[in-house]
Design an enzyme around this catalytic site. Structure first.
Site, mmCIF file in Angstrom:
data_model
loop_
_atom_site.group_PDB
_atom_site.id
_atom_site.type_symbol
_atom_site.label_atom_id
_atom_site.label_comp_id
_atom_site.label_asym_id
_atom_site.label_seq_id
_atom_site.Cartn_x
_atom_site.Cartn_y
_atom_site.Cartn_z
ATOM 1 N N ASP A 54 0.800 -1.109 0.071
ATOM 2 C CA ASP A 54 -0.182 -0.048 -0.078
ATOM 3 C C ASP A 54 0.890 1.078 -0.141
ATOM 4 O O ASP A 54 1.526 1.535 0.927
ATOM 5 C CB ASP A 54 -0.837 -0.140 1.264
ATOM 6 N N SER A 86 -2.929 13.522 -14.459
ATOM 7 C CA SER A 86 -4.228 13.418 -15.171
ATOM 8 C C SER A 86 -4.605 14.447 -15.841
ATOM 9 O O SER A 86 -4.177 15.803 -15.316
ATOM 10 C CB SER A 86 -5.288 13.112 -14.111
ATOM 11 N N TYR A 144 -10.046 14.012 -6.679
ATOM 12 C CA TYR A 144 -9.075 13.473 -7.450
ATOM 13 C C TYR A 144 -8.285 14.283 -8.435
ATOM 14 O O TYR A 144 -7.176 14.321 -8.274
ATOM 15 C CB TYR A 144 -9.853 12.428 -8.441
ATOM 16 N N LYS A 158 -4.257 15.214 -8.075
ATOM 17 C CA LYS A 158 -3.397 15.000 -9.203
ATOM 18 C C LYS A 158 -2.705 16.422 -9.625
ATOM 19 O O LYS A 158 -1.561 16.458 -10.221
ATOM 20 C CB LYS A 158 -4.221 14.348 -10.577
#
Length: 247
Positions: free
Chosen positions: A58, A137, A150, A154
């Site tokens: 992880d 992204s 998200y 990014k």
């Protein structure tokens, strides 16, 4: 033989990058949350004559990352190439995002990138050479509705790339960022296809290259950024997005 670690490499973009770097002659640590999921990619690399090992961690947990990096170093040698690809996505409207969800996205996407990079950095400094490629992204460049956690995480990866490029350049280490756009064939894309704001057919019709991307498109750019031919390139965002974002 140089050694690379690719995170989130059990499928999608990470798997494509791992296979491409192995084809380029690098030994590859194929790292994912579940080590068992990496077996198929390792087998494929070895079947093609490459060298690879499966690693499990992880990436938000430093102790697990440290153990995985140590295992890779013992099996393959010092790590001088790193592809930070592992990430989680989210499609929750902003006013419904909980503290726990926000923290989880940042723990994987930002802290995970920070942790893995720190753990391999001593090998790169010792070698006086290194390549770090962060996969962000195109959503970090444009923003996306319902993806504040998200996209902003990014965006942090892009800023981290710029800062590390300046700090690590004197040590022979380049740090660049690939913000993919409209890449199909990934776990994230396939699991969330029904949530796309723009229908796929409409998206393709409005893409300058008139097609969606594939993981191999990202792998090609990643391969180039790992080569000596790109040694004068650092701190950059190499958009692999079919023209979705232009600069």
């Amino acid at each position: 033989m140089k050694t690379a670690i690719v995170t989130g490499a059990a499928a999608g973009i990470g798997a494509a990058c791992a296979k491409r770097l192995a084809a380029d002659g690098l030994a590859v640590g194929v790292l994912d949350l579940d080590e068992a999921r990496c077996a198929a990619i390792v087998d494929a690399i070895r079947a093609d004559g490459g060298t690879a090992v499966a690693l499990g961690a992880d990436i938000s947990k430093r102790a697990q990352v440290r153990e995985a990096v140590a295992n890779c170093r013992e099996a393959l040698g010092p790590v001088t190439v790193l592809v930070n690809n592992a990430a989680v996505t989210d499609f929750t409207p902003f006013d419904e995002v909980t503290d726990e969800l926000w923290d989880h996205v940042y723990a994987v996407n930002v802290r995970g990138t920070f942790v893995v990079t720190q753990e391999v950095l001593p090998d790169m400094r010792a070698a006086g050479w290194g390549r770090i490629i962060n996969i962000s992204s195109s959503g970090a460049q444009t923003g996306n509705p319902g993806m504040a956690a998200y996209s902003s995480s990014k965006g942090a990866v892009i800023t981290l790339t710029r800062s590390l490029a300046q700090e690590l350049g004197p040590f022979g280490i380049t740090v660049n960022n690939i913000p993919p756009g409209s890449i199909m064939g990934t776990i994230m894309a396939e699991e969330n296809r029904s949530r796309f704001v723009i229908p796929v057919d409409t998206l393709i019709a409005n893409m300058p290259v008139r097609r969606l991307g594939e993981p191999d498109d990202i792998a090609g750019a990643c391969s180039w950024l790992c080569q000596e031919a790109s040694s004068y390139i650092t701190g950059q965002s190499i958009g692999v997005n079919g023209g979705r974002v232009v600069s």
